[in-house]
Each structure stands twice: as structure tokens, then as C-alpha cells.
Write an enzyme that holds these catalytic residues in place. Structure first.
Site, mmCIF file in Angstrom:
data_model
loop_
_atom_site.group_PDB
_atom_site.id
_atom_site.type_symbol
_atom_site.label_atom_id
_atom_site.label_comp_id
_atom_site.label_asym_id
_atom_site.label_seq_id
_atom_site.Cartn_x
_atom_site.Cartn_y
_atom_site.Cartn_z
ATOM 1 N N GLY A 13 0.858 -1.159 -0.010
ATOM 2 C CA GLY A 13 -0.094 0.019 0.000
ATOM 3 C C GLY A 13 0.890 1.417 0.075
ATOM 4 O O GLY A 13 0.449 2.252 0.596
ATOM 5 N N ALA A 14 1.982 1.188 -0.812
ATOM 6 C CA ALA A 14 3.051 2.239 -0.700
ATOM 7 C C ALA A 14 2.912 3.295 -1.684
ATOM 8 O O ALA A 14 3.758 4.071 -1.828
ATOM 9 C CB ALA A 14 4.283 1.632 -0.534
ATOM 10 N N ARG A 16 0.810 5.707 -1.855
ATOM 11 C CA ARG A 16 0.583 7.178 -1.211
ATOM 12 C C ARG A 16 0.569 6.909 0.392
ATOM 13 O O ARG A 16 0.703 5.701 0.903
ATOM 14 C CB ARG A 16 -0.787 7.611 -1.743
ATOM 15 N N VAL A 64 -2.815 -7.705 -2.253
ATOM 16 C CA VAL A 64 -2.220 -8.366 -1.190
ATOM 17 C C VAL A 64 -3.219 -9.644 -0.532
ATOM 18 O O VAL A 64 -2.527 -10.587 -0.100
ATOM 19 C CB VAL A 64 -1.773 -7.510 0.046
ATOM 20 N N SER A 142 -4.361 -0.075 14.365
ATOM 21 C CA SER A 142 -5.053 1.208 14.568
ATOM 22 C C SER A 142 -5.700 1.427 15.828
ATOM 23 O O SER A 142 -5.891 0.269 16.685
ATOM 24 C CB SER A 142 -6.319 1.280 13.469
ATOM 25 N N TYR A 154 -13.502 -2.931 10.480
ATOM 26 C CA TYR A 154 -12.035 -2.388 10.448
ATOM 27 C C TYR A 154 -11.420 -2.668 11.949
ATOM 28 O O TYR A 154 -10.560 -3.108 12.038
ATOM 29 C CB TYR A 154 -12.114 -0.889 9.997
ATOM 30 N N ALA A 155 -12.437 -2.316 12.926
ATOM 31 C CA ALA A 155 -12.013 -2.552 14.440
ATOM 32 C C ALA A 155 -11.759 -3.984 14.536
ATOM 33 O O ALA A 155 -10.587 -4.374 15.147
ATOM 34 C CB ALA A 155 -12.844 -2.018 15.181
ATOM 35 N N THR A 156 -12.477 -4.830 13.869
ATOM 36 C CA THR A 156 -11.968 -6.357 14.236
ATOM 37 C C THR A 156 -10.918 -6.675 13.453
ATOM 38 O O THR A 156 -9.953 -7.382 13.871
ATOM 39 C CB THR A 156 -13.233 -7.127 13.448
ATOM 40 N N ALA A 157 -10.737 -6.269 12.207
ATOM 41 C CA ALA A 157 -9.477 -6.564 11.497
ATOM 42 C C ALA A 157 -8.222 -6.033 11.937
ATOM 43 O O ALA A 157 -6.993 -6.523 12.286
ATOM 44 C CB ALA A 157 -9.647 -5.959 9.966
ATOM 45 N N LYS A 158 -8.272 -4.643 12.482
ATOM 46 C CA LYS A 158 -7.210 -4.055 13.282
ATOM 47 C C LYS A 158 -6.800 -4.727 14.612
ATOM 48 O O LYS A 158 -5.626 -4.853 15.027
ATOM 49 C CB LYS A 158 -7.396 -2.611 13.276
HETATM 50 P P1 NAP Z 1 -4.423 5.247 2.069
HETATM 51 O O1 NAP Z 1 -4.148 6.634 2.015
HETATM 52 O O2 NAP Z 1 -5.884 4.942 1.775
HETATM 53 O O3 NAP Z 1 -3.322 4.335 1.433
HETATM 54 C C1 NAP Z 1 -3.697 2.791 1.336
HETATM 55 C C2 NAP Z 1 -2.979 2.412 0.003
HETATM 56 O O4 NAP Z 1 -3.333 0.775 0.343
HETATM 57 C C3 NAP Z 1 -3.678 2.868 -1.233
HETATM 58 O O5 NAP Z 1 -2.535 3.056 -2.055
HETATM 59 C C4 NAP Z 1 -4.324 1.569 -1.749
HETATM 60 O O6 NAP Z 1 -4.514 1.499 -3.008
HETATM 61 C C5 NAP Z 1 -3.530 0.260 -0.911
HETATM 62 N N1 NAP Z 1 -4.482 -1.040 -1.220
HETATM 63 C C6 NAP Z 1 -5.840 -1.040 -0.679
HETATM 64 N N2 NAP Z 1 -6.045 -2.365 -1.198
HETATM 65 C C7 NAP Z 1 -4.806 -2.993 -1.285
HETATM 66 C C8 NAP Z 1 -4.620 -4.201 -1.879
HETATM 67 N N3 NAP Z 1 -5.800 -5.181 -1.558
HETATM 68 N N4 NAP Z 1 -3.652 -4.752 -2.279
HETATM 69 C C9 NAP Z 1 -2.496 -3.720 -2.160
HETATM 70 N N5 NAP Z 1 -2.806 -2.558 -1.943
HETATM 71 C C10 NAP Z 1 -3.800 -2.046 -1.511
HETATM 72 O O7 NAP Z 1 -4.306 4.765 3.739
HETATM 73 P P2 NAP Z 1 -3.327 5.346 4.677
HETATM 74 O O8 NAP Z 1 -3.871 6.266 5.588
HETATM 75 O O9 NAP Z 1 -1.815 5.682 4.162
HETATM 76 O O10 NAP Z 1 -3.254 4.057 5.909
HETATM 77 C C11 NAP Z 1 -2.438 3.020 5.635
HETATM 78 C C12 NAP Z 1 -2.449 1.900 6.757
HETATM 79 O O11 NAP Z 1 -2.585 2.707 8.024
HETATM 80 C C13 NAP Z 1 -3.662 1.401 6.600
HETATM 81 O O12 NAP Z 1 -3.468 -0.218 6.907
HETATM 82 C C14 NAP Z 1 -4.665 1.849 7.555
HETATM 83 O O13 NAP Z 1 -5.744 1.061 7.987
HETATM 84 C C15 NAP Z 1 -3.796 2.085 8.496
HETATM 85 N N6 NAP Z 1 -4.005 3.275 9.465
HETATM 86 C C16 NAP Z 1 -4.278 4.490 8.846
HETATM 87 C C17 NAP Z 1 -4.686 5.645 9.885
HETATM 88 C C18 NAP Z 1 -5.103 6.950 9.263
HETATM 89 O O14 NAP Z 1 -5.325 7.893 10.202
HETATM 90 N N7 NAP Z 1 -4.818 7.273 7.996
HETATM 91 C C19 NAP Z 1 -5.129 5.283 11.157
HETATM 92 C C20 NAP Z 1 -4.742 4.107 11.658
HETATM 93 C C21 NAP Z 1 -4.398 3.101 10.813
HETATM 94 P P3 NAP Z 1 -5.685 2.018 -3.923
HETATM 95 O O15 NAP Z 1 -5.607 3.465 -3.808
HETATM 96 O O16 NAP Z 1 -5.764 1.462 -5.280
HETATM 97 O O17 NAP Z 1 -7.000 1.519 -3.246
#
Ligand code: NAP
Length: 253
Positions: A13-14, A16, A64, A142, A154-158
Site C-alpha cells: 500500500g505504498a 501513497r 495483497v 489502529s 475495520y476494528a475487528t481486522a485491526k
Molecule cells: P491510504 O492513503 O488509503 O493508502 C492505502 C493504500 O493501500 C492505497 O494506495 C491503496 O490502493 C492500497 N491498497 C488497498 N487495497 C490494497 C490491496 N488489496 N493490495 C495492495 N494495496 C492495496 O491509507 P493510509 O491512511 O496511508 O493507511 C495506511 C495503513 O494505516 C492502513 O492499513 C490503515 O488502515 C492504517 N491506518 C491509517 C490511519 C489514518 O488515520 N490514516 C489510522 C490508523 C491506521 P488504492 O488506492 O488502489 O485503493
């Protein structure tokens, strides 16, 4: 470290957000980085940013949660960059809704990406870590793992990822592999921007409101999480394993 001896990290998920910041940080730390995301084209910006900063990166497209794509992606990273001994399971999605409105598809997709995705990626990478007797796994949990309205899936997965992390630590520790989870609080990314949009909130106002409830009085940025990943995968963190590090600007208020 020279190119040929640099350790290889995979960050999922890198394209962005937190994953992109983490890929950049690990590259700055001297690792070669595989930038994995759903679509290879979407990884180009992160790959170019790493290269522009003098690092080594490879963009790889994979879902993934798909076993075949995961195997192909990990094989490609091993062949083109070297054996992946650092894995950051960061790919994520949200499909928020109150329980009575949550669809089967909302539930399944969130489990597919976070739980099945982290399982498949870790299973495919662990053999490289075990082989060299050194490895680092970091899973993105999370604060939602503690329970959050509208996020039963999401809470369950995390929360599940925390159990997964502790089990990896138990099974892989004797091979020099540590496994830890990071549980971020509110971080400004496309994911949280989409949440603000979905609930009809102005982004700046939403961030200010969330920041007001955070003890350090600001919202998080992706680099806050990348910094913690950098520590957990470092050489000196070898005695830190099976832990969940809350990176949330303070305890929950
Ligand atoms: P994000 O900006 O939405 O980036 C997530 C990335 O994961 C996107 O590029 C997305 O691609 C990719 N992705 C989604 N499904 C995928 C798959 N099946 N295989 C490969 N890549 C996939 O999210 P983020 O905020 O940076 O979050 C990153 C992680 O931190 C996540 O696990 C999130 O749950 C966790 N997190 C975030 C926060 C927060 O406040 N932002 C807080 C707690 C935890 P697409 O764009 O193509 O969907």
C-alpha cells in the site's frame, strides 16, 4: 551499505499515504524498497521519489489478498532487488458503516485486505527471513482496534492484526525475526480525507476538530508512522517484539 548488501524491504500500500512515507524513510535508512500497491502504475510517484533521493526502489502491482499475486510479487522482489527480510503490512481500506447497514461485501473486503493480505504477505516473506536468521515484520493496526463506531469490520481486522503480530513474534523469534504492530491514531491521508468527505465535513475543519481531541494538540502525519517503522526495523530494536506501539499523540481521550 552497498547496493548488493542493502537489506530489502517490502512496503504494501505504498503508492501513497503512510506506506509512501515509510518507503521513503526506509530507503533513506539505506534499505532497498519494494513499493507494492494494487496497480503497478500507481507506485511510480513513490518509486521516483525514492530514486530522486538517491535510494533504490522497485514498483510492483499486487492485490495483497490474492495468493497467486502475492507469490508472484514476492518472487519478483527476491529476483530483482534481493531477498525481502523487512515487511511492512500497510495496505488498507475502510468500508465504514453502522452494523445494521454494513453489507457482507463491506465486511469481506476489509478482512481480505488487512487480515488475509497480511497473512499471505508474511507467509510468503518469512522463509527469506528464516533463511538468513534475521527479519522484521511491522503490521499496521489502529486505535480503532479498541472499538470505533461505524467500524465493526475495520476494528475487528485491526484487533486481529494485533493477535497475528504476537503470534508471529512467538513463532519466528528464535530465527532472529521480530514482529510488531503500530496502532496509529488520526493521520492526515487520503483515507481520512475520504472519511471526511463521506460524512460531509470540510477537511480543514475536520482536522482541527480531531486535533483538538489529541493530547499533543495536532493531527498525525505519515512521517510520524514512518519514524516508528524505522525504529522497529532497525538493528537495535532486535529485543522489541510482539508489541503494539500506539502512535496517536497521546492516550485516548
Ligand atoms: P491510504 O492513503 O488509503 O493508502 C492505502 C493504500 O493501500 C492505497 O494506495 C491503496 O490502493 C492500497 N491498497 C488497498 N487495497 C490494497 C490491496 N488489496 N493490495 C495492495 N494495496 C492495496 O491509507 P493510509 O491512511 O496511508 O493507511 C495506511 C495503513 O494505516 C492502513 O492499513 C490503515 O488502515 C492504517 N491506518 C491509517 C490511519 C489514518 O488515520 N490514516 C489510522 C490508523 C491506521 P488504492 O488506492 O488502489 O485503493
Amino acid at each position: 551499505m552497498s547496493e548488493s548488501t542493502a537489506r530489502v524491504a517490502i512496503v504494501t500500500g505504498a503508492a501513497r499515504g503512510i506506506g509512501a512515507a515509510t518507503a521513503l524513510r526506509l530507503a533513506a535508512d539505506g534499505l532497498a524498497v519494494a513499493v507494492v500497491d494494487l496497480d503497478e502504475g500507481s507506485t511510480a510517484a513513490t518509486v521516483q521519489a525514492v530514486q530522486a533521493a538517491g535510494g533504490r526502489a522497485l514498483g510492483v502491482g499486487a492485490d495483497v489478498g490474492d495468493a497467486e499475486q502475492v507469490q508472484a510479487a514476492v518472487d519478483r522482489v527476491a529476483a530483482e532487488l534481493g531477498p525481502p527480510v523487512v515487511l511492512v503490512n500497510n495496505a488498507g481500506v475502510t468500508r465504514d458503516n453502522m452494523l445494521f447497514k454494513m453489507t457482507d461485501a463491506d465486511w469481506d473486503l476489509v478482512m481480505h485486505v488487512h487480515l488475509r493480505g497480511s497473512f499471505l504477505m508474511t507467509r510468503a516473506c518469512q522463509r527469506f527471513m528464516v533463511e538468513v536468521g534475521w527479519g522484521r515484520v511491522v503490521n499496521l493496526s489502529s486505535t480503532s482496534a479498541l472499538g470505533n463506531r461505524g467500524q465493526a469490520n475495520y476494528a475487528t481486522a485491526k484487533a486481529g492484526l494485533q493477535g497475528f503480530t504476537k503470534t508471529l513474534a512467538l513463532e519466528l523469534g528464535k530465527f532472529g525475526v521480530t514482529a510488531n504492530a503500530i496502532a496509529p491514531g488520526f493521520i492526515q491521508t487520503e483515507m481520512t480525507r475520504a472519511t471526511a468527505e463521506r460524512i460531509g465535513r470540510d477537511w480543514e475543519e475536520y482536522v482541527a476538530e480531531r486535533a483538538a481531541a489529541i493530547p499533543v494538540a495536532r493531527a498525525g502525519v505519515p512521517e510520524d508512522i514512518a519514524h516508528t517503522v524505522s525504529f522497529l526495523v532497525s538493528e537495535g530494536a532486535g529485543f522489541v517484539s510482539g508489541q503494539v506501539v500506539y502512535v496517536a499523540g497521546g492516550p485516548r481521550t
